[in-house]
Scaffold this motif. Structure first.
Motif, PDB file in Angstrom:
ATOM      1  N   HIS A  25       9.911  16.667 -30.487  1.00 11.27           N
ATOM      2  CA  HIS A  25       8.851  16.032 -30.256  1.00 11.27           C
ATOM      3  C   HIS A  25       9.022  14.331 -30.032  1.00 11.27           C
ATOM      4  CE1 HIS A  25       5.827  19.067 -30.916  1.00 11.27           C
ATOM      5  NE2 HIS A  25       6.235  19.253 -31.890  1.00 11.27           N
ATOM      6  N   GLU A  26       9.513  13.733 -30.901  1.00 12.96           N
ATOM      7  CA  GLU A  26       9.534  12.220 -30.647  1.00 12.96           C
ATOM      8  C   GLU A  26      10.445  11.595 -29.383  1.00 12.96           C
ATOM      9  OE1 GLU A  26       7.473   9.909 -32.428  1.00 12.96           O
ATOM     10  OE2 GLU A  26       6.570  11.841 -32.571  1.00 12.96           O
ATOM     11  N   THR A  27      11.276  12.590 -29.240  1.00  8.43           N
ATOM     12  CA  THR A  27      12.407  12.203 -28.192  1.00  8.43           C
ATOM     13  C   THR A  27      11.732  12.467 -26.776  1.00  8.43           C
ATOM     14  OG1 THR A  27      14.505  12.318 -29.539  1.00  8.43           O
ATOM     15  CG2 THR A  27      14.691  12.322 -27.273  1.00  8.43           C
ATOM     16  N   VAL A  28      11.380  13.667 -26.453  1.00  6.91           N
ATOM     17  CA  VAL A  28      10.883  14.119 -25.411  1.00  6.91           C
ATOM     18  C   VAL A  28       9.800  13.546 -24.987  1.00  6.91           C
ATOM     19  CG1 VAL A  28      10.095  16.254 -23.818  1.00  6.91           C
ATOM     20  CG2 VAL A  28      12.027  16.326 -25.499  1.00  6.91           C
ATOM     21  N   ARG A  29       8.720  13.175 -25.864  1.00  9.90           N
ATOM     22  CA  ARG A  29       7.467  12.633 -25.524  1.00  9.90           C
ATOM     23  C   ARG A  29       7.652  11.227 -24.813  1.00  9.90           C
ATOM     24  NH1 ARG A  29       4.998   8.814 -28.463  1.00  9.90           N
ATOM     25  NH2 ARG A  29       5.806   8.224 -30.654  1.00  9.90           N
ATOM     26  N   GLN A  30       8.867  10.409 -25.105  1.00  7.11           N
ATOM     27  CA  GLN A  30       9.145   9.224 -24.467  1.00  7.11           C
ATOM     28  C   GLN A  30       9.534   9.358 -22.885  1.00  7.11           C
ATOM     29  OE1 GLN A  30       9.068   6.452 -26.476  1.00  7.11           O
ATOM     30  NE2 GLN A  30       8.473   7.678 -28.276  1.00  7.11           N
ATOM     31  N   PHE A  31       9.760  10.500 -22.586  1.00  9.53           N
ATOM     32  CA  PHE A  31      10.044  10.728 -21.106  1.00  9.53           C
ATOM     33  C   PHE A  31       9.432  11.839 -20.381  1.00  9.53           C
ATOM     34  CE2 PHE A  31      13.977   9.780 -23.831  1.00  9.53           C
ATOM     35  CZ  PHE A  31      14.282   8.653 -23.408  1.00  9.53           C
ATOM     36  N   VAL A  32       8.860  12.622 -21.051  1.00 12.51           N
ATOM     37  CA  VAL A  32       8.142  13.609 -20.430  1.00 12.51           C
ATOM     38  C   VAL A  32       6.542  13.370 -20.480  1.00 12.51           C
ATOM     39  CG1 VAL A  32       7.763  16.046 -19.915  1.00 12.51           C
ATOM     40  CG2 VAL A  32       9.882  15.112 -20.588  1.00 12.51           C
ATOM     41  N   PRO A  33       5.671  12.851 -19.478  1.00 15.54           N
ATOM     42  CA  PRO A  33       4.268  12.973 -19.934  1.00 15.54           C
ATOM     43  C   PRO A  33       3.585  14.022 -20.378  1.00 15.54           C
ATOM     44  CG  PRO A  33       4.947  12.128 -17.486  1.00 15.54           C
ATOM     45  CD  PRO A  33       6.328  12.922 -18.088  1.00 15.54           C
ATOM     46  N   GLN A  34       3.868  15.107 -19.810  1.00 14.92           N
ATOM     47  CA  GLN A  34       3.209  16.510 -20.496  1.00 14.92           C
ATOM     48  C   GLN A  34       3.715  17.048 -21.868  1.00 14.92           C
ATOM     49  OE1 GLN A  34       0.474  17.803 -18.900  1.00 14.92           O
ATOM     50  NE2 GLN A  34       0.591  15.905 -17.587  1.00 14.92           N
ATOM     51  N   ALA A  35       4.662  16.096 -22.563  1.00 13.30           N
ATOM     52  CA  ALA A  35       5.198  16.689 -23.664  1.00 13.30           C
ATOM     53  C   ALA A  35       4.067  16.653 -24.656  1.00 13.30           C
ATOM     54  CB  ALA A  35       6.004  15.677 -24.188  1.00 13.30           C
ATOM     55  N   PRO A  36       3.942  17.707 -25.826  1.00 13.07           N
ATOM     56  CA  PRO A  36       3.148  17.684 -26.784  1.00 13.07           C
ATOM     57  C   PRO A  36       3.204  16.501 -27.630  1.00 13.07           C
ATOM     58  CG  PRO A  36       4.589  19.338 -26.870  1.00 13.07           C
ATOM     59  CD  PRO A  36       5.248  18.574 -25.830  1.00 13.07           C
ATOM     60  N   ARG A  37       2.116  16.059 -28.060  1.00 12.07           N
ATOM     61  CA  ARG A  37       1.916  14.990 -28.965  1.00 12.07           C
ATOM     62  C   ARG A  37       1.572  15.393 -30.705  1.00 12.07           C
ATOM     63  NH1 ARG A  37       1.488  10.070 -26.726  1.00 12.07           N
ATOM     64  NH2 ARG A  37       1.816   9.495 -28.946  1.00 12.07           N
ATOM     65  N   ALA A  38       2.646  15.776 -31.139  1.00  6.25           N
ATOM     66  CA  ALA A  38       2.545  16.376 -32.491  1.00  6.25           C
ATOM     67  C   ALA A  38       2.048  15.100 -33.258  1.00  6.25           C
ATOM     68  CB  ALA A  38       3.638  16.837 -32.949  1.00  6.25           C
ATOM     69  N   ASP A  39       2.601  13.940 -32.948  1.00  3.95           N
ATOM     70  CA  ASP A  39       2.307  12.710 -33.613  1.00  3.95           C
ATOM     71  C   ASP A  39       0.808  12.483 -34.089  1.00  3.95           C
ATOM     72  OD1 ASP A  39       2.632  12.014 -31.043  1.00  3.95           O
ATOM     73  OD2 ASP A  39       2.522   9.982 -31.601  1.00  3.95           O
ATOM     74  N   LYS A  40      -0.029  12.674 -32.659  1.00  4.04           N
ATOM     75  CA  LYS A  40      -1.340  12.651 -32.656  1.00  4.04           C
ATOM     76  C   LYS A  40      -1.975  13.345 -33.451  1.00  4.04           C
ATOM     77  CE  LYS A  40      -1.450   9.005 -29.949  1.00  4.04           C
ATOM     78  NZ  LYS A  40      -1.505   7.621 -30.926  1.00  4.04           N
ATOM     79  N   LEU A  41      -1.674  14.905 -33.477  1.00  4.72           N
ATOM     80  CA  LEU A  41      -2.037  15.884 -34.230  1.00  4.72           C
ATOM     81  C   LEU A  41      -2.173  15.257 -35.885  1.00  4.72           C
ATOM     82  CD1 LEU A  41      -1.183  19.222 -32.976  1.00  4.72           C
ATOM     83  CD2 LEU A  41      -3.544  18.149 -32.954  1.00  4.72           C
TER      84      LEU A  41
END
Length: 150
Positions: A25-41
């Protein structure tokens, strides 16, 4: 094999799966705009819980670390269920757990009042969400199986 040994293996396997999930979650969200945001949940869950307890929620900037700790802890406990059935079929159980968690992460936040955007804003977001939880369940099951060998 003792019950304590099984519990330690299960918890270790669950923690391994949870860490893999968080790293994805934390790695891919840095590079992929459509990545899930579990951090926000996770942050939204904290805010909702704090408000339900009658307190004011802290600033959003102060929620990231507690949300990550909560995510890792809860996912570790969840994925530790790979040790069910006396540790028989941990890969099958891990696959089932991962699939269920991924589908739940896509389908439940909206009805729970946490919003849909973090895991459902696009087909790609939903697919990544399910895939990452599935991979993490398989990792937990594989870890348990490997730990049984020693």
């Amino acid at each position: 094999m003792t019950t304590t040994t099984n519990a330690v293996r299960a918890l270790g396997s669950g923690l391994t799966g949870a860490i893999v999930l968080t790293v994805l979650h934390e790695t891919v969200r840095q590079f992929v705009p459509q990545a899930p945001r579990a951090d926000k949940l996770g942050e939204r869950v904290l805010i909702k819980g704090i408000r339900a307890a009658g307190h004011s929620a802290p600033a959003e900037d102060d929620l990231y670390v507690p949300a990550m700790i909560g995510d890792i802890a809860s996912n570790a406990l969840y994925y530790s269920l790979v040790g069910l059935n006396d540790g028989k079929s941990p890969l099958l159980i891990g696959t089932a757990l991962g699939t269920a968690a991924g589908l739940g992460a896509v389908m439940l936040p909206g009805p729970m009042g946490l919003g849909e955007k973090p895991t459902r804003r696009s087909t790609a977001t939903s697919a990544m969400t399910v895939a990452w939880y599935l991979v993490s369940g398989i990792v937990a099951g594989t870890t348990y199986k490997l730990m049984k060998m020693f």
